[in-house]
Motif scaffolding. Structure first.
Motif, PDB file in Angstrom:
ATOM      1  N   ASP A  95       0.837  -1.215   0.000  1.00  0.00           N
ATOM      2  CA  ASP A  95       0.000   0.000   0.000  1.00  0.00           C
ATOM      3  C   ASP A  95       0.863   1.253   0.000  1.00  0.00           C
ATOM      4  O   ASP A  95       0.597   2.208  -0.736  1.00  0.00           O
ATOM      5  CB  ASP A  95      -0.900   0.026   1.240  1.00  0.00           C
ATOM      6  CG  ASP A  95      -2.070  -0.933   1.163  1.00  0.00           C
ATOM      7  OD1 ASP A  95      -2.208  -1.626   0.136  1.00  0.00           O
ATOM      8  OD2 ASP A  95      -2.843  -0.978   2.144  1.00  0.00           O
ATOM      9  N   ARG A  96       1.886   1.263   0.849  1.00  0.00           N
ATOM     10  CA  ARG A  96       2.714   2.465   0.975  1.00  0.00           C
ATOM     11  C   ARG A  96       3.398   2.797  -0.352  1.00  0.00           C
ATOM     12  O   ARG A  96       3.497   3.977  -0.734  1.00  0.00           O
ATOM     13  CB  ARG A  96       3.750   2.270   2.090  1.00  0.00           C
ATOM     14  CG  ARG A  96       3.155   2.304   3.489  1.00  0.00           C
ATOM     15  CD  ARG A  96       4.237   2.399   4.557  1.00  0.00           C
ATOM     16  NE  ARG A  96       5.023   1.167   4.655  1.00  0.00           N
ATOM     17  CZ  ARG A  96       4.719   0.140   5.436  1.00  0.00           C
ATOM     18  NH1 ARG A  96       3.616   0.173   6.182  1.00  0.00           N
ATOM     19  NH2 ARG A  96       5.499  -0.928   5.486  1.00  0.00           N
ATOM     20  N   ILE A  97       3.863   1.795  -1.058  1.00  0.00           N
ATOM     21  CA  ILE A  97       4.509   2.037  -2.357  1.00  0.00           C
ATOM     22  C   ILE A  97       3.513   2.640  -3.333  1.00  0.00           C
ATOM     23  O   ILE A  97       3.808   3.627  -4.036  1.00  0.00           O
ATOM     24  CB  ILE A  97       5.077   0.721  -2.919  1.00  0.00           C
ATOM     25  CG1 ILE A  97       6.227   0.217  -2.046  1.00  0.00           C
ATOM     26  CG2 ILE A  97       5.548   0.905  -4.364  1.00  0.00           C
ATOM     27  CD1 ILE A  97       6.700  -1.179  -2.395  1.00  0.00           C
ATOM     28  N   VAL A  98       2.322   2.069  -3.389  1.00  0.00           N
ATOM     29  CA  VAL A  98       1.302   2.526  -4.347  1.00  0.00           C
ATOM     30  C   VAL A  98       0.860   3.956  -4.040  1.00  0.00           C
ATOM     31  O   VAL A  98       0.755   4.801  -4.939  1.00  0.00           O
ATOM     32  CB  VAL A  98       0.101   1.567  -4.326  1.00  0.00           C
ATOM     33  CG1 VAL A  98      -1.063   2.124  -5.141  1.00  0.00           C
ATOM     34  CG2 VAL A  98       0.508   0.193  -4.857  1.00  0.00           C
ATOM     35  N   ILE A  99       0.617   4.245  -2.778  1.00  0.00           N
ATOM     36  CA  ILE A  99       0.165   5.583  -2.393  1.00  0.00           C
ATOM     37  C   ILE A  99       1.255   6.613  -2.646  1.00  0.00           C
ATOM     38  O   ILE A  99       0.991   7.739  -3.087  1.00  0.00           O
ATOM     39  CB  ILE A  99      -0.269   5.592  -0.907  1.00  0.00           C
ATOM     40  CG1 ILE A  99      -1.437   4.621  -0.676  1.00  0.00           C
ATOM     41  CG2 ILE A  99      -0.641   7.003  -0.479  1.00  0.00           C
ATOM     42  CD1 ILE A  99      -2.636   4.851  -1.563  1.00  0.00           C
ATOM     43  N   GLU A 100       2.488   6.223  -2.410  1.00  0.00           N
ATOM     44  CA  GLU A 100       3.621   7.140  -2.603  1.00  0.00           C
ATOM     45  C   GLU A 100       3.710   7.645  -4.041  1.00  0.00           C
ATOM     46  O   GLU A 100       4.094   8.785  -4.289  1.00  0.00           O
ATOM     47  CB  GLU A 100       4.905   6.413  -2.218  1.00  0.00           C
ATOM     48  CG  GLU A 100       6.186   7.197  -2.434  1.00  0.00           C
ATOM     49  CD  GLU A 100       7.411   6.344  -2.194  1.00  0.00           C
ATOM     50  OE1 GLU A 100       8.363   6.425  -3.000  1.00  0.00           O
ATOM     51  OE2 GLU A 100       7.424   5.574  -1.210  1.00  0.00           O
ATOM     52  N   VAL A 101       3.347   6.811  -5.019  1.00  0.00           N
ATOM     53  CA  VAL A 101       3.455   7.208  -6.427  1.00  0.00           C
ATOM     54  C   VAL A 101       2.138   7.745  -6.977  1.00  0.00           C
ATOM     55  O   VAL A 101       2.020   7.978  -8.181  1.00  0.00           O
ATOM     56  CB  VAL A 101       3.955   6.033  -7.295  1.00  0.00           C
ATOM     57  CG1 VAL A 101       5.332   5.587  -6.860  1.00  0.00           C
ATOM     58  CG2 VAL A 101       2.967   4.869  -7.292  1.00  0.00           C
ATOM     59  N   GLY A 102       1.148   7.945  -6.111  1.00  0.00           N
ATOM     60  CA  GLY A 102      -0.120   8.519  -6.560  1.00  0.00           C
ATOM     61  C   GLY A 102      -1.105   7.506  -7.085  1.00  0.00           C
ATOM     62  O   GLY A 102      -1.997   7.851  -7.884  1.00  0.00           O
ATOM     63  N   GLY A 103      -1.003   6.263  -6.630  1.00  0.00           N
ATOM     64  CA  GLY A 103      -1.904   5.212  -7.078  1.00  0.00           C
ATOM     65  C   GLY A 103      -3.031   4.953  -6.090  1.00  0.00           C
ATOM     66  O   GLY A 103      -3.288   5.747  -5.181  1.00  0.00           O
TER      67      GLY A 103
END
Length: 440
Positions: free
Chosen positions: A385-393
């Motif tokens: 989740d953190r990776i996805v949210i970090e890139v605007g996903g």
């Protein structure tokens, strides 16, 4: 009604209080406590968007009739409990097909609207809600509302992708697409790494109606990102397969006491999957059931994942950083000691979903299936989740059982618009865990 139908794939001590039919629900209108109910289709979401363990489910499958079908225009009207397979059985003899279908035909029409499902042709057709002409919504105050882009438009957009929270969907009117054959001509393209995939995908999307890639999540080094891209178009009218192929249905009788889908087993299986396809491009004709709904031939397939069942993580993220993001997600899963049984990468098109909380949006979508290992799996999913949210996903709620309120808000910043239109009698465990937690 047997409660077993409403038990979830993953282990839980919770049990829903039960389920009633839409008729019973309508009889109770006027005496309903807040957040006491939740519409239920076939319970195929991986997470808790269909659970209301403090209340009662409304079993829409009790109302599953096809109400009308125009073989000239392809417009079909069905009750919310009709499955996508029911629709196809009615439409295929007239050479119509669903404009959007997921990996199973057992999803109900109401569930398809509530999740605004997508398929292998999002780049060409968008999501399910893009093809809904209208629907009938029963609110807990007794009002029956016809909702469309022209009538009760705000509720219409809230209901598409609205996870059943705006009221009980009674029926759906959908425009199907004309096809020469329901079956497909498939192009299997083996690629050796991520560079090959991202070179292929734009051309394949422009040339074909459908496309999805399988990725070997366990491959590393020069082989990292290898896989197979399956593109397809509907076959021509000369295709000689029967319209509704039938075959034996296999079922797993019980869950093994251990996880058979471990890294050792999956490395061997992935090697077989990859080597089974010849280098380059192979063209074949496949039945529609084989190409779209393979999993429907397997009963109780979730037992294959062991006693704690499967879990899935699906995300969507912008195209401009898709390669790097995909690599990070796969590496993170390996670092956490998790092997994905099925890893699928989709290119989503530019068509935004019509719903306030529609998950599909422009970019790339990665799906990974894992055997649930308890807290270790939760830690992995949080890291993804953190990776996805970090890139605007965004993370897909229909595949989630533990997303944090902050990850939900980052994925769906307009959620308060849905909360303002939510039927006060309806709530889900997911909504309590995310949106309502943000409200407190």
């Amino acid at each position: 009604m047997s409660i077993d139908k409403f038990e979830h794939w993953w282990r839980t001590e919770k049990r829903p209080r039960g389920a009633i039919s839409p008729d019973d629900y309508e009889d109770r209108l006027g005496t309903i406590a807040p957040m006491a109910y939740l519409p239920f289709g076939n319970g195929l979401s991986y997470g808790d968007v269909w659970r209301n363990d403090r209340g009662t489910l409304i079993d829409s499958a009790k109302h599953g009739r096809i109400l009308a079908f125009d073989p000239g225009t392809g417009v079909i009207t069905c009750e919310a409990g009709a499955t996508l397979s029911d629709i196809l059985v009615k439409a295929i003899p007239h050479r119509f097909f669903l404009p959007v279908t997921p990996g199973t035909g057992l999803v109900t029409a109401g569930g398809a609207v509530a999740s605004d499902i997508h398929g292998r042709n999002h780049h060409a057709r968008g999501s399910f809600g893009n093809h809904v002409r209208r629907l009938t919504l029963l609110r807990s105050d007794g009002e029956r509302l016809t909702c469309s882009a022209e009538e009760n438009a705000e509720l219409f957009t809230a209901t598409i992708g609205g996870m059943g929270l705006t009221g009980l969907i009674l029926d759906v009117e959908l425009r199907l697409m004309k096809v020469p054959s329901p079956h497909v001509q498939q192009h299997a393209i083996r690629f050796e790494n991520f560079a090959d995939y991202f070179t292929l995908i734009d051309r394949v999307g422009e040339e074909h109606e459908y496309s999805v890639a399988w990725i070997d999540q366990l491959a590393t080094g020069r082989r990292a990102g290898r896989g197979v891209l399956w593109a397809a178009d509907h076959a021509d009218a000369s295709c000689e397969y029967p319209d509704i192929p039938k075959g034996p249905k296999l079922a797993f009788p019980l869950s093994p006491p251990f996880n058979p889908l471990n890294s050792v087993m999956l490395k061997a299986l992935n090697e077989f999957r990859f080597r089974r396809e010849r280098p380059g491009e192979t063209v074949s004709t496949e039945t529609w059931t084989s190409y779209f709904h393979t999993i429907d031939r397997l009963g109780a397939w979730h037992r294959l994942y062991g006693r704690q069942g499967p879990c899935q993580h699906q995300s969507v993220y912008p195209a401009e950083n898709a390669k790097q993001t995909t690599i990070r997600l796969l590496e993170t899963a390996r670092r956490h000691g998790h092997a994905s049984f099925l890893t699928a990468l989709h290119r989503f098109g530019d068509a935004a979903g019509r719903g306030i909380l529609s998950f599909p949006r422009p970019g790339f979508s990665l799906t990974m299936d894992f055997a649930n290992q308890g807290e270790a799996t939760v830690r992995l999913l949080d890291a993804l989740d953190r990776i996805v949210i970090e890139v605007g996903g965004a993370v897909n709620p229909s595949k989630d059982f533990r997303m944090s309120p902050t990850a939900f808000e980052a994925s769906f910043p307009s959620w308060r618009k849905l909360e303002a239109l939510r039927d006060p009698a309806i709530a889900s465990d997911f909504w309590r865990r995310t949106a309502l937690a943000l409200n407190n």
